[in-house]
Design a protein around this motif. Structure first.
Motif, PDB file in Angstrom:
ATOM      1  N   LEU A 197      -0.869 -14.941   2.015  1.00 57.75           N
ATOM      2  CA  LEU A 197      -1.029 -13.533   1.666  1.00 57.75           C
ATOM      3  C   LEU A 197      -0.277 -12.686   2.687  1.00 57.75           C
ATOM      4  O   LEU A 197      -0.493 -12.820   3.897  1.00 57.75           O
ATOM      5  CB  LEU A 197      -2.512 -13.142   1.663  1.00 57.75           C
ATOM      6  N   TRP A 198       0.630 -11.839   2.195  1.00 55.17           N
ATOM      7  CA  TRP A 198       1.329 -10.878   3.041  1.00 55.17           C
ATOM      8  C   TRP A 198       0.805  -9.485   2.722  1.00 55.17           C
ATOM      9  O   TRP A 198       0.430  -9.191   1.583  1.00 55.17           O
ATOM     10  CB  TRP A 198       2.827 -10.920   2.787  1.00 55.17           C
ATOM     11  N   LEU A 199       0.795  -8.653   3.738  1.00 54.17           N
ATOM     12  CA  LEU A 199       0.269  -7.297   3.617  1.00 54.17           C
ATOM     13  C   LEU A 199       1.353  -6.320   4.046  1.00 54.17           C
ATOM     14  O   LEU A 199       1.975  -6.503   5.096  1.00 54.17           O
ATOM     15  CB  LEU A 199      -0.963  -7.159   4.515  1.00 54.17           C
ATOM     16  N   ALA A 200       1.605  -5.302   3.210  1.00 50.66           N
ATOM     17  CA  ALA A 200       2.629  -4.312   3.520  1.00 50.66           C
ATOM     18  C   ALA A 200       2.112  -2.922   3.211  1.00 50.66           C
ATOM     19  O   ALA A 200       1.262  -2.742   2.328  1.00 50.66           O
ATOM     20  CB  ALA A 200       3.905  -4.587   2.715  1.00 50.66           C
ATOM     21  N   GLY A 201       2.645  -1.930   3.926  1.00 47.42           N
ATOM     22  CA  GLY A 201       2.258  -0.557   3.661  1.00 47.42           C
ATOM     23  C   GLY A 201       3.321   0.407   4.133  1.00 47.42           C
ATOM     24  O   GLY A 201       4.010   0.159   5.134  1.00 47.42           O
ATOM     25  N   PHE A 202       3.458   1.504   3.405  1.00 47.25           N
ATOM     26  CA  PHE A 202       4.418   2.557   3.730  1.00 47.25           C
ATOM     27  C   PHE A 202       3.671   3.817   4.149  1.00 47.25           C
ATOM     28  O   PHE A 202       2.783   4.291   3.442  1.00 47.25           O
ATOM     29  CB  PHE A 202       5.323   2.821   2.526  1.00 47.25           C
ATOM     30  N   CYS A 246       0.828  -1.214   0.000  1.00 53.02           N
ATOM     31  CA  CYS A 246       0.000   0.000   0.000  1.00 53.02           C
ATOM     32  C   CYS A 246       0.860   1.261   0.000  1.00 53.02           C
ATOM     33  O   CYS A 246       1.860   1.350   0.721  1.00 53.02           O
ATOM     34  CB  CYS A 246      -0.902   0.008   1.228  1.00 53.02           C
ATOM     35  N   HIS A 247       0.435   2.244  -0.746  1.00 55.89           N
ATOM     36  CA  HIS A 247       1.218   3.464  -0.947  1.00 55.89           C
ATOM     37  C   HIS A 247       0.926   4.536   0.119  1.00 55.89           C
ATOM     38  O   HIS A 247      -0.055   4.459   0.844  1.00 55.89           O
ATOM     39  CB  HIS A 247       0.995   4.008  -2.361  1.00 55.89           C
ATOM     40  N   PRO A 248       1.794   5.565   0.189  1.00 56.56           N
ATOM     41  CA  PRO A 248       1.604   6.641   1.164  1.00 56.56           C
ATOM     42  C   PRO A 248       0.454   7.575   0.801  1.00 56.56           C
ATOM     43  O   PRO A 248      -0.289   7.330  -0.154  1.00 56.56           O
ATOM     44  CB  PRO A 248       2.953   7.354   1.173  1.00 56.56           C
ATOM     45  N   HIS A 249       0.342   8.655   1.560  1.00 55.29           N
ATOM     46  CA  HIS A 249      -0.852   9.512   1.574  1.00 55.29           C
ATOM     47  C   HIS A 249      -1.268   9.994   0.190  1.00 55.29           C
ATOM     48  O   HIS A 249      -0.486  10.598  -0.552  1.00 55.29           O
ATOM     49  CB  HIS A 249      -0.607  10.716   2.480  1.00 55.29           C
TER      50      HIS A 249
END
Length: 207
Positions: free
Chosen positions: A103-108, A33-36
């Motif tokens: 399933l892996w979940l990532a976000g910055f 997932c991307h930033p703001h």
């Protein structure tokens, strides 16, 4: 590896996405997932791209997508609520495409907030939060994920003080594998290789 554009069906309309595929059947699938959204965040963000590439080189299929209102994705910014719905739709899509794998979940940054919000409903096998903005959003209201959890934070983050992240972590009931990187700012300028090395060591060296 190869990467192709695709369109997902989100709750507010189409979501623009890119899917990275390894040359062999994937060991798992990750959504990053991307930033703001209102501050230039998109699937093209360099930290998001580096995270996706790192996981892809380790044999994962990796989905990057634009939250509602970003790029070609329909809808408008919704302060994390609608974006969580977007993420859940993306997770459902990759689970349908890659049944039977983790399933892996990532976000910055803002994406880390959304990933943590979505984790209870998405139930990933692993969560990765990069520079979570604990001073900008109500992280205290979010339950801990029920999976192994890696957090990567720059010691010199100019937007999210490392001290604030440490204070928040001290109140977490669940153990977090927290990696604080010296000399690293919020956007990992000039330190993307260190991010890659940290992800590889934390996620794969013990496997």
């Amino acid at each position: 590896m190869s990467e192709a554009p695709l369109t997902l069906q989100g709750p507010a309309g189409p979501l623009e996405a890119r899917l990275l595929l390894p040359e062999v059947p994937p060991l798992g699938v990750a959504v990053v997932c991307h930033p703001h959204s209102l501050h230039g965040g998109s699937l093209g963000n360099k930290v998001v791209h580096q995270t996706a590439a790192t996981l892809g080189h380790k044999g994962f299929a990796v989905l990057r997508f634009n939250f509602r209102g970003v790029g070609a994705s329909a809808g408008a910014f919704d302060a994390g609520v609608g974006e969580t719905e977007d993420l859940l739709a993306a997770c459902a899509a990759v689970r349908a495409r890659f049944p039977g794998v983790e399933l892996w979940l990532a976000g910055f940054s803002f994406g880390a907030y959304v990933a943590l919000r979505a984790a209870p409903a998405c139930a990933p096998a692993r969560l990765i939060t990069l520079a979570p903005p604990v001073n900008l959003f109500d992280f205290d209201a979010l339950p801990a994920p029920g999976c192994p959890w890696l957090l990567v934070q720059g010691e010199d983050d100019e937007l999210v003080p490392a001290a604030a992240v440490r204070r928040w972590l001290s109140g977490q009931a669940r153990a977090v594998d927290a990696r604080f990187l010296p000399g690293v700012g919020h956007f990992f300028h000039g330190r993307l290789n260190l991010l890659r090395q940290t992800l590889e060591q934390a996620l794969f060296d013990s496997s």
